[in-house]
Enzyme design. Structure first.
Site, PDB file in Angstrom:
ATOM      1  N   HIS A  77     -13.993  -6.280 -21.864  1.00 31.98           N
ATOM      2  CA  HIS A  77     -14.186  -6.024 -20.435  1.00 31.98           C
ATOM      3  C   HIS A  77     -15.539  -6.547 -19.960  1.00 31.98           C
ATOM      4  CE1 HIS A  77     -15.429  -3.251 -17.052  1.00 31.98           C
ATOM      5  NE2 HIS A  77     -14.363  -3.842 -16.558  1.00 31.98           N
TER       6      HIS A  77
ATOM      7  N   GLU B  82     -15.357 -10.238 -19.598  1.00 35.29           N
ATOM      8  CA  GLU B  82     -14.641 -10.611 -18.367  1.00 35.29           C
ATOM      9  C   GLU B  82     -15.609 -10.687 -17.187  1.00 35.29           C
ATOM     10  OE1 GLU B  82     -12.789  -8.418 -14.848  1.00 35.29           O
ATOM     11  OE2 GLU B  82     -11.848  -7.638 -16.684  1.00 35.29           O
ATOM     12  N   HIS B  83     -16.495  -9.685 -17.070  1.00 38.24           N
ATOM     13  CA  HIS B  83     -17.487  -9.702 -15.990  1.00 38.24           C
ATOM     14  C   HIS B  83     -18.406 -10.914 -16.113  1.00 38.24           C
ATOM     15  CE1 HIS B  83     -17.445  -5.558 -13.981  1.00 38.24           C
ATOM     16  NE2 HIS B  83     -16.380  -5.565 -14.769  1.00 38.24           N
TER      17      HIS B  83
ATOM     18  N   GLU C 135     -19.742   1.728 -13.306  1.00 35.11           N
ATOM     19  CA  GLU C 135     -18.286   1.713 -13.125  1.00 35.11           C
ATOM     20  C   GLU C 135     -17.635   2.760 -14.022  1.00 35.11           C
ATOM     21  OE1 GLU C 135     -14.508  -1.316 -13.980  1.00 35.11           O
ATOM     22  OE2 GLU C 135     -16.549  -2.107 -14.002  1.00 35.11           O
TER      23      GLU C 135
END
Length: 451
Positions: A74, A77-78, A154
């Site tokens: 994840h 991905e950012h 987040e």
């Protein structure tokens, strides 16, 4: 054009009365080929509008991670938006916005995917940018330092401060004792705190190779156009040796596991999950399709069993649901959730017993053909409507391919669902709804801890 509720209901009734085979639209022309470097390319023609969806799917997600190294997929991905050989941080997104394109990315336990929706004559721009970051991602330390703080926030907002999300994360951690599916996609906070740019670089170099990716293009294009563009932009990227990626298999009958959580929630709730196979791991695909229909029998709208019997009939719950994801790389869970009807004084123990009664009825008595046909028609109609979208067509193709199935299942699954019989439903219920496969979580308000 505005449509009245009566007319909408009439159309739905007419649709459900059609033979199921007529609900399935004709398969679109779909083409598959691979470049010499191993990149698989799938093109599905849909010429209704001059629009195209481009997606690149990588076979890596949180189920590939290991304890102490979670959240890598994840976070990477950012960072894929933070610059490459040709473009600086955020430049690719700015260019796409100026072209009127929609873009984003997502990570799951089985895959990471990047997509653009844009005019057909802009496809080359999207492919050039995707190829550039596949081949030459930059990981600037200052960008990483900022982005990891964004991701930690987040996590706080989406998980730690949301009781339902936090409960589900803890539930999954014990529901999957033998596989990486117990790892949260966003990662554990302790691992995010110690993650480094070097960790991300290794993860990128391990998994972001053309021979571990699938390019899916759906829309107003031809296979020849896409092949020429794919060769131009991706063809020179070398294939790389990949780490082994074993299927996330679970213990068939790990034994009953129970969890009690006291969280900042106003109402108690219940989660029940059974360890079951997915389509990729089932001995017979029919079993997975039977589980899909069981979920719809229990929770397929207003007339399904849970709302009809437990919510409106017995007034046992204020809400209940059933879900099952057949499209995983490994094994899956069949999940039931419910909130007791506190106004009628119902308890979690009573709700749990009520859900078991519904499962035991399926084990003892197969559904009638009439009930099964109604539910089957709803499931198939939902799939047909869903596939009217070129974005959803691309996502279905990409997901199937990335979890080790074939995109061809997309055009075959309606017939597979139609083939499931009442006896198949009963057999699946008997095989999989056992306490030896069960995880239960009771989620209670914090104040009840001291009562």
């Amino acid at each position: 054009m505005k449509m009245t509720a009566r007319r909408t209901a009439g159309l739905l009734f007419a649709l459900l009365c059609l033979p199921l085979v007529l609900l399935a639209a004709e398969p679109q022309a779909t083409h598959e080929f691979s470049l010499d470097n191993g990149l698989k390319v799938i093109v599905r023609e849909d010429h209704r509008a001059p629009v195209v969806v481009s997606q690149v799917w990588y076979k890596v997600g949180s189920s590939y991670e290991t304890p102490g190294q979670t959240g890598l997929s994840h976070v990477l991905e950012h960072m894929m938006f933070k610059g490459s050989a040709k473009l600086g941080p955020g430049e690719a997104s700015r260019i796409l916005r100026e072209l009127g394109a929609e873009e984003n990315a997502f990570t799951s336990d089985d895959y990471t995917a990047y997509y653009q929706v844009l005019a057909r004559d802009r496809l080359a721009v999207a492919l050039e940018m995707e190829a550039d970051r596949m081949a030459s991602l930059r990981l600037p330390p200052e960008e990483f330092a900022r982005e990891i703080e964004v991701i930690k926030e987040e996590r706080r907002l989406r998980v730690d401060d949301k009781p339902n999300s936090l409960a589900y994360e803890r539930f999954k951690a014990i529901a999957y004792p033998a596989s990486g599916y117990g790892i949260p996609t966003i990662g554990w906070m302790a691992d995010l705190e110690r993650l480094s740019v070097e960790d991300l670089r290794r993860w990128y170099e391990n998994w972001y190779a053309p021979n571990n990716a699938t390019l899916v293009v759906v829309g107003d294009v031809t296979a020849e156009e896409v092949k020429a563009l794919a060769e131009r932009w991706f063809g020179a990227i070398p294939r790389r040796a990949l780490p082994p990626a074993k299927l996330p298999l679970e213990l068939a009958e790990p034994g009953e596991r129970r969890l009690t959580l006291h969280l900042r929630t106003q109402l108690p709730s219940l989660l029940m999950g059974f360890n079951v196979p997915g389509l990729a791991t089932a001995k017979e695909a029919r079993e997975a399709h039977a589980l899909r229909l069981i979920a719809a029998l229990l929770d397929g709208g207003y007339s399904a069993r849970l709302p009809t019997r437990l919510e409106r009939g017995e007034e046992l719950v204020s809400g209940a649901s059933a879900s099952y994801d057949a499209f995983k790389r490994g094994d899956s869970l069949f999940i039931l959730s419910a909130t007791p009807n506190v106004q009628t004084g119902k308890t979690l123990e009573q709700v749990e017993a009520g859900l078991w009664a519904q499962l035991e009825e399926l084990q003892q008595t197969p559904p009638s053909r009439e009930e099964l046909e109604r539910v089957r028609a709803q499931v198939i109609a939902g799939l047909v409507y869903e596939r009217d979208s070129i974005s959803q067509q691309a996502s279905t193709i990409g997901q199937l391919e990335t979890v080790g199935l074939s995109w061809r299942l997309m055009d075959e699954e309606l017939a597979a669902i139609e083939a499931v019989t009442p006896a198949d439903i009963q057999q699946a219920a008997r095989r999989y709804f056992k306490r030896e496969r069960l995880t239960v979580a009771h989620i209670l308000p914090e104040e009840s801890r001291h009562e």
